[in-house]
Design an enzyme around this catalytic site. Structure first.
Site, PDB file in Angstrom:
ATOM      1  N   ASP A   1      -1.201  -0.398  -1.192  1.00 52.54           N
ATOM      2  CA  ASP A   1      -1.075  -0.026  -2.571  1.00 52.54           C
ATOM      3  C   ASP A   1       0.284   0.897  -2.614  1.00 52.54           C
ATOM      4  O   ASP A   1       0.621   1.007  -3.677  1.00 52.54           O
ATOM      5  CB  ASP A   1      -2.178   0.784  -2.952  1.00 52.54           C
ATOM      6  CG  ASP A   1      -2.364   2.169  -2.273  1.00 52.54           C
ATOM      7  OD1 ASP A   1      -1.778   2.230  -1.112  1.00 52.54           O
ATOM      8  OD2 ASP A   1      -3.386   2.868  -2.555  1.00 52.54           O
ATOM      9  N   SER A   2       1.060   1.005  -1.351  1.00 49.22           N
ATOM     10  CA  SER A   2       2.237   1.756  -1.535  1.00 49.22           C
ATOM     11  C   SER A   2       3.201   0.767  -2.473  1.00 49.22           C
ATOM     12  O   SER A   2       4.255   0.939  -2.683  1.00 49.22           O
ATOM     13  CB  SER A   2       2.811   1.680  -0.123  1.00 49.22           C
ATOM     14  OG  SER A   2       2.715   0.549   0.694  1.00 49.22           O
TER      15      SER A   2
ATOM     16  N   ASP B   1      -5.287  -3.613   0.315  1.00 50.92           N
ATOM     17  CA  ASP B   1      -5.794  -2.221   0.097  1.00 50.92           C
ATOM     18  C   ASP B   1      -6.558  -2.397  -1.522  1.00 50.92           C
ATOM     19  O   ASP B   1      -6.294  -3.027  -2.380  1.00 50.92           O
ATOM     20  CB  ASP B   1      -4.520  -1.334  -0.067  1.00 50.92           C
ATOM     21  CG  ASP B   1      -4.332  -0.270   0.903  1.00 50.92           C
ATOM     22  OD1 ASP B   1      -5.476   0.126   1.601  1.00 50.92           O
ATOM     23  OD2 ASP B   1      -3.109   0.276   0.681  1.00 50.92           O
TER      24      ASP B   1
ATOM     25  N   LYS C   1      -8.769  -2.738   2.995  1.00 55.10           N
ATOM     26  CA  LYS C   1      -8.723  -1.424   3.507  1.00 55.10           C
ATOM     27  C   LYS C   1      -9.303  -0.402   2.468  1.00 55.10           C
ATOM     28  O   LYS C   1      -8.687  -0.613   1.239  1.00 55.10           O
ATOM     29  CB  LYS C   1      -7.135  -1.192   4.039  1.00 55.10           C
ATOM     30  CG  LYS C   1      -6.999   0.232   4.426  1.00 55.10           C
ATOM     31  CD  LYS C   1      -5.862   0.362   5.326  1.00 55.10           C
ATOM     32  CE  LYS C   1      -4.397   0.520   4.167  1.00 55.10           C
ATOM     33  NZ  LYS C   1      -4.666   1.851   3.501  1.00 55.10           N
TER      34      LYS C   1
ATOM     35  N   GLU D   1      -9.412   3.946   1.610  1.00 57.73           N
ATOM     36  CA  GLU D   1      -9.114   5.546   2.469  1.00 57.73           C
ATOM     37  C   GLU D   1     -10.208   6.474   2.242  1.00 57.73           C
ATOM     38  O   GLU D   1     -11.167   6.287   1.359  1.00 57.73           O
ATOM     39  CB  GLU D   1      -7.864   5.941   1.327  1.00 57.73           C
ATOM     40  CG  GLU D   1      -6.542   5.389   1.430  1.00 57.73           C
ATOM     41  CD  GLU D   1      -5.416   6.000   0.830  1.00 57.73           C
ATOM     42  OE1 GLU D   1      -5.927   7.005   0.168  1.00 57.73           O
ATOM     43  OE2 GLU D   1      -4.415   5.225   0.714  1.00 57.73           O
TER      44      GLU D   1
ATOM     45  N   GLU E   1      -2.993   7.737   9.504  1.00 60.00           N
ATOM     46  CA  GLU E   1      -1.698   8.135   9.018  1.00 60.00           C
ATOM     47  C   GLU E   1      -1.091   9.748   9.036  1.00 60.00           C
ATOM     48  O   GLU E   1      -1.906  10.538   8.536  1.00 60.00           O
ATOM     49  CB  GLU E   1      -1.582   7.865   7.446  1.00 60.00           C
ATOM     50  CG  GLU E   1      -0.154   8.134   6.789  1.00 60.00           C
ATOM     51  CD  GLU E   1      -0.062   7.405   5.485  1.00 60.00           C
ATOM     52  OE1 GLU E   1      -1.061   6.552   4.928  1.00 60.00           O
ATOM     53  OE2 GLU E   1       1.076   7.666   4.875  1.00 60.00           O
TER      54      GLU E   1
HETATM   55  O1  KIV Z   1      -0.472   1.560   1.172  1.00 59.50           O
HETATM   56  C1  KIV Z   1       0.177   1.307   2.449  1.00 59.50           C
HETATM   57  O2  KIV Z   1       1.330   0.738   2.807  1.00 59.50           O
HETATM   58  C2  KIV Z   1      -0.635   1.851   3.395  1.00 59.50           C
HETATM   59  C3  KIV Z   1       0.080   2.126   5.004  1.00 59.50           C
HETATM   60  C4  KIV Z   1       0.875   3.174   4.742  1.00 59.50           C
HETATM   61  C5  KIV Z   1      -0.781   1.982   5.816  1.00 59.50           C
HETATM   62  O3  KIV Z   1      -1.884   2.253   3.407  1.00 59.50           O
END
Ligand code: KIV
Length: 289
Positions: free
Chosen positions: A49-50, A88, A118, A120, A187
């Protein structure tokens, strides 16, 4: 029938089995073409989600909608043939309850054809992780600095730099392992703690700003390519793509202004040798393709 060898994609079980073995290589990817390039070198690609910050100009990952994740997820599964693709779950799509998480994660799996999701959170997400895994959804966990919690954490600060923080982070790692996560992203966790967690848990740890002792590493592709304007200190820029783009666009702008572009080889000549000196006034010029 096609004689082509069947495509064999890496699975979450393959990644899980790599615990303690050859380091797992991973990168984020947000579109088909870079996914296709990275696919040759990585074990898994994360549609992180970055992308909200790196591609869409948001200040944090909090505003990223599920639909955006799925759109980029589809692009990456179309581009990558071999690597496991992990998507994510964005903020707000899984925290409310395990059934809500299941509904949204199942959509992600069905509509993007990725192999895992994924999310968090450590202990606080353990029940949800167990619920998803028991129902067929492979989950990668993510602990330490969890950017979706920026508004309660109060900043992008590394974790575990004082020993008082260690026990809670270790408990997070054990909780997601016991709940059935197939791997866990660490992280921005102090190096000795990341190494200790790696020794303590039975699933692969994937470090980002963590430790070379982790079972694998991940970076945001744009950061490591030198394409992001600001990068955290844990990023090593393996490329200078931002500078290459800048200089290519500067050259293009200068060539257009000088009428040096397009040159003859970038234009279409008439098929017949005889070119009328000027086009007849009454006829519009044919559109080139
Ligand atoms: O969203 C993302 O890019 C991430 C990585 C930093 C692991 O979660």
């Amino acid at each position: 029938m096609s004689k082509e060898a069947p495509m064999t994609r890496t699975t979450s079980v393959d990644i899980s089995n790599r615990k303690g073995g050859l380091p797992i290589v991973s990168l984020t990817a947000y579109h088909a073409h870079t996914a296709a390039i990275a696919d040759k070198y990585v074990d898994f690609l994360l549609v992180g989600d970055s992308l909200g910050m790196v591609m869409h100009g948001y200040e944090t990952t909090v505003p990223v909608p599920l639909e955006l994740m799925m759109m980029h997820g589809r692009a990456v599964t179309r581009g990558a043939r071999r690597a496991l693709v992990v998507v994510d779950m964005p903020f707000g799509s899984y925290e409310e309850s395990p059934p809500v998480a299941f509904r949204n994660a199942a959509r992600v799996l069905k509509e993007t054809e990725c192999g895992a999701i994924k999310l968090e959170g450590g202990r606080r997400m353990a029940e949800t992780i167990r619920y998803l895994v028991e129902r067929g959804i492979p989950v990668m966990a993510h602990i330490g600095l969890t950017p979706q919690a920026i508004n309660t954490l109060g900043g992008f600060r590394a974790r575990g730099r004082t020993e008082e923080e260690w026990a809670a982070l270790e408990e997070d790692a054990r909780a997601v392992t016991d709940a059935g996560a197939f791997a866990v992203v660490l992280e921005a966790i102090a190096e000795p703690l990341a190494a200790r967690i790696t020794r303590a848990v039975a699933i692969p740890t994937i470090g980002i700003g963590a430790s070379a002792a982790c079972d694998g590493q991940i970076l945001v592709m744009e950061d490591m390519l030198g394409l992001s304007p600001r990068v955290p200190r844990f990023v090593k820029e393996f490329g200078r793509i931002g500078m290459a783009i800048d200089s290519a666009i500067a050259d293009y702008a200068a060539a257009v202004r000088d009428r040096a572009f397009p040159a003859a080889e970038h234009t279409y000549a008439m098929k017949s040798a005889a070119v009328p000196p000027t086009a007849p006034v009454s006829q519009p010029a044919a559109r080139k393709r």
